[in-house]
Design a protein around this motif. Structure first.
Motif, mmCIF file in Angstrom:
data_model
loop_
_atom_site.group_PDB
_atom_site.id
_atom_site.type_symbol
_atom_site.label_atom_id
_atom_site.label_comp_id
_atom_site.label_asym_id
_atom_site.label_seq_id
_atom_site.Cartn_x
_atom_site.Cartn_y
_atom_site.Cartn_z
ATOM 1 N N SER A 157 -33.110 -0.105 -22.137
ATOM 2 C CA SER A 157 -33.771 0.881 -21.282
ATOM 3 C C SER A 157 -33.098 0.901 -19.924
ATOM 4 O O SER A 157 -32.699 -0.157 -19.416
ATOM 5 N N PRO A 158 -32.958 2.089 -19.306
ATOM 6 C CA PRO A 158 -32.402 2.124 -17.949
ATOM 7 C C PRO A 158 -33.322 1.415 -16.979
ATOM 8 O O PRO A 158 -34.530 1.294 -17.207
ATOM 9 N N LYS A 159 -32.746 0.911 -15.895
ATOM 10 C CA LYS A 159 -33.530 0.154 -14.929
ATOM 11 C C LYS A 159 -34.662 0.993 -14.339
ATOM 12 O O LYS A 159 -35.742 0.495 -14.063
ATOM 13 N N ASP A 160 -34.402 2.270 -14.155
ATOM 14 C CA ASP A 160 -35.453 3.180 -13.686
ATOM 15 C C ASP A 160 -35.636 4.241 -14.769
ATOM 16 O O ASP A 160 -34.895 5.215 -14.847
ATOM 17 N N ASN A 161 -36.641 4.032 -15.630
ATOM 18 C CA ASN A 161 -36.790 4.940 -16.772
ATOM 19 C C ASN A 161 -37.820 6.034 -16.518
ATOM 20 O O ASN A 161 -38.301 6.665 -17.443
ATOM 21 N N ASP A 180 -36.357 -9.169 -22.434
ATOM 22 C CA ASP A 180 -35.334 -8.875 -21.434
ATOM 23 C C ASP A 180 -34.998 -7.392 -21.484
ATOM 24 O O ASP A 180 -34.914 -6.799 -22.574
ATOM 25 N N GLN A 181 -34.793 -6.810 -20.339
ATOM 26 C CA GLN A 181 -34.383 -5.413 -20.262
ATOM 27 C C GLN A 181 -32.867 -5.354 -20.110
ATOM 28 O O GLN A 181 -32.294 -5.958 -19.196
ATOM 29 N N TYR A 183 -29.167 -2.724 -20.696
ATOM 30 C CA TYR A 183 -28.721 -1.328 -20.793
ATOM 31 C C TYR A 183 -27.246 -1.298 -21.164
ATOM 32 O O TYR A 183 -26.715 -2.270 -21.712
#
Length: 459
Positions: A157-161, A180-181, A183
């Protein structure tokens, strides 16, 4: 005097001190023998009583997952995951009371269940044995699957979704399951090998920015997102976002083939397969990548490279909010909201534990929900892919699963199981209001899936 001496001697003849001493000792030791025998008997009696008490008190924790007994199904998965992180094994009782979990007993586990509001029952070893014997019976469509290790989870996922909320990240957070996120940078740096399970957030792997151009091309979030995607592509050494996204899709494909577990929802499902089929083919119009698409690109698609779908037709109109014929969103006029449900398929727990695991629920009928990709056209699903859930009214697949190489993938149509038609900018779902959501349970089935002992699927 002599007579008296004789009488005395006669008396002493009847008095034998040795004999008297023996008599006294026999009485004493006789009593001691009785006391020893009695103590021995008491000891063995106490031993058997203690053994019996230990047998009765030895127990397990049963987390029921049926509709009537469990008040928070979603957090029950979090408890199970937490126990696995403590290097303790769990038994997943497929088709037993909604797919219950059998945990080792412990005061810390009991307290954790109470803290998180998860219903649980204490069952003795003898009761546990009865349950497992019942499950093992050939007449029961049930199975006990051992969960061994907490899978390490990544969410792509993008850091700012924003402006999108993601159902998977919301339910992982609510269930208190860590993740964990990651990209594009992490994927292209081959960091996927660090994880057992990967979720693809609402994403467009074709480089067409979600096909939002028609309605949102002037929206600040769309313009900003496009600029960020282009800057990231250049940073990673690509001239186009479409090329960079395709490279990411290929890395994810290799991760699955190598033994990874991939779960995707909404537009990440069909756009992922489209990106694979369009490898080395430009399907983007100028407003997306700055140059024209390849002539007759439809004929250049290679369906042999996809995971789940085949023979689909791409949507060429850049103003149309749709990727291809795979999605059924615009073909659901005969599905009113009040009757929009999909049914879960019934598999043999003993012969097909994998699809059975993925379908565990306290109901076989799940509320439908929309998304950019809502459901999948049955005729465009490869025959090797299992349909786990379908809307029979519209003949559409909502929930599918397959094998690719040594790994597995699951595609789940729709955006948010508790938000029927989530729109841009809508508030996120508060899962505190939906702790028993059947639609969200399907997501968490997939989260625990990699923890299971691997068994070869029979069909």
């Amino acid at each position: 005097m002599f007579a008296l001496c004789l009488m005395a001697m006669g008396h002493f003849e009847n008095f034998n001190p040795i004999s008297k001493l023996k008599h006294q000792f026999s009485i004493i030791f006789g009593k001691m023998h009785i006391r020893y025998w009695y103590m021995q008997k008491c000891f063995f009696s106490l031993f058997f009583i203690l053994f019996f008490i230990m047998e009765v008190s030895a127990s397990s924790i049963l987390i029921p997952m049926d509709a009537d007994s469990q008040k928070n199904h979603l957090k029950a998965y979090g408890i199970t995951y937490w126990v696995l992180t403590k290097q303790q094994k769990v038994q997943w009782l497929l088709n037993y009371r909604g797919g219950s979990f059998l945990l080792p007993d412990g005061e810390n586990i009991r307290k954790e269940c109470q803290i998180r509001g998860v219903s649980f029952e204490i069952v003795s070893d003898s009761q546990t044995q009865v349950i497992l014997e019942e499950i093992a019976s050939p007449s029961q469509n049930q199975e006990a699957v051992i969960l061994e290790k907490a899978p390490k989870i990544a969410v792509y996922s993008p850091k700012d979704n924003s402006p999108w909320d993601d159902a998977v990240t919301m339910v992982l957070t609510y269930a208190e399951i860590p993740y964990d996120q990651i990209y594009d940078e992490e994927v292209l740096e081959d960091k996927l090998v660090l994880y057992d399970w990967l979720h693809l957030h609402h994403e467009d792997f074709t480089g067409q920015y979600g096909k939002f151009y028609g309605a949102y091309r002037a929206a600040p979030w769309y313009i900003e997102g496009k600029q960020q995607a282009e800057a990231l592509a250049l940073k990673l050494g690509f001239n186009k976002v479409s090329e960079e996204k395709r490279a990411v899709a290929l890395k994810i494909r290799n991760y699955v083939i190598g033994g990874g577990f991939m779960f995707a929802m909404c537009s990440a499902t069909d756009s992922f397969d489209i990106a694979l089929a369009a490898d080395e083919v430009d399907i983007c119009e100028p407003m997306f990548d700055g140059d024209p698409s390849d002539a007759n690109y439809q004929a250049k698609l290679d369906y042999g490279k996809t995971f789940a779908f085949t023979n689909f037709i791409l949507e060429r109109n850049p103003l149309q909010y749709e990727f291809s014929s795979i999605d059924m969103t615009n073909k659901r006029d005969n599905v009113p909201r009040n009757s929009d449900y999909f049914s879960l398929m019934d598999f043999s727990a003993k012969w097909d534990p994998v699809p059975t695991m993925l379908c565990q629920n306290h109901t076989a009928l799940v509320k439908g929900f929309m998304g950019q990709t809502t459901a999948f056209a049955r005729e465009e699903i490869k025959p090797t892919v299992l349909v786990l859930g379908e809307n029979k009214i519209n003949g559409e697949a909502r929930y599918i699963h397959g094998i690719k190489g040594k790994g597995f993938f699951t595609f789940y149509g729709g955006h948010d199981p508790e938000d029927y038609q989530h729109r841009v900018g809508d508030p996120k779902t508060e899962l505190e209001l939906h702790p028993t959501s059947p639609g969200y349970r399907l997501i968490l089935n997939n989260v625990l899936f990699p923890a299971a002992q691997k068994k070869k699927q029979k069909t």
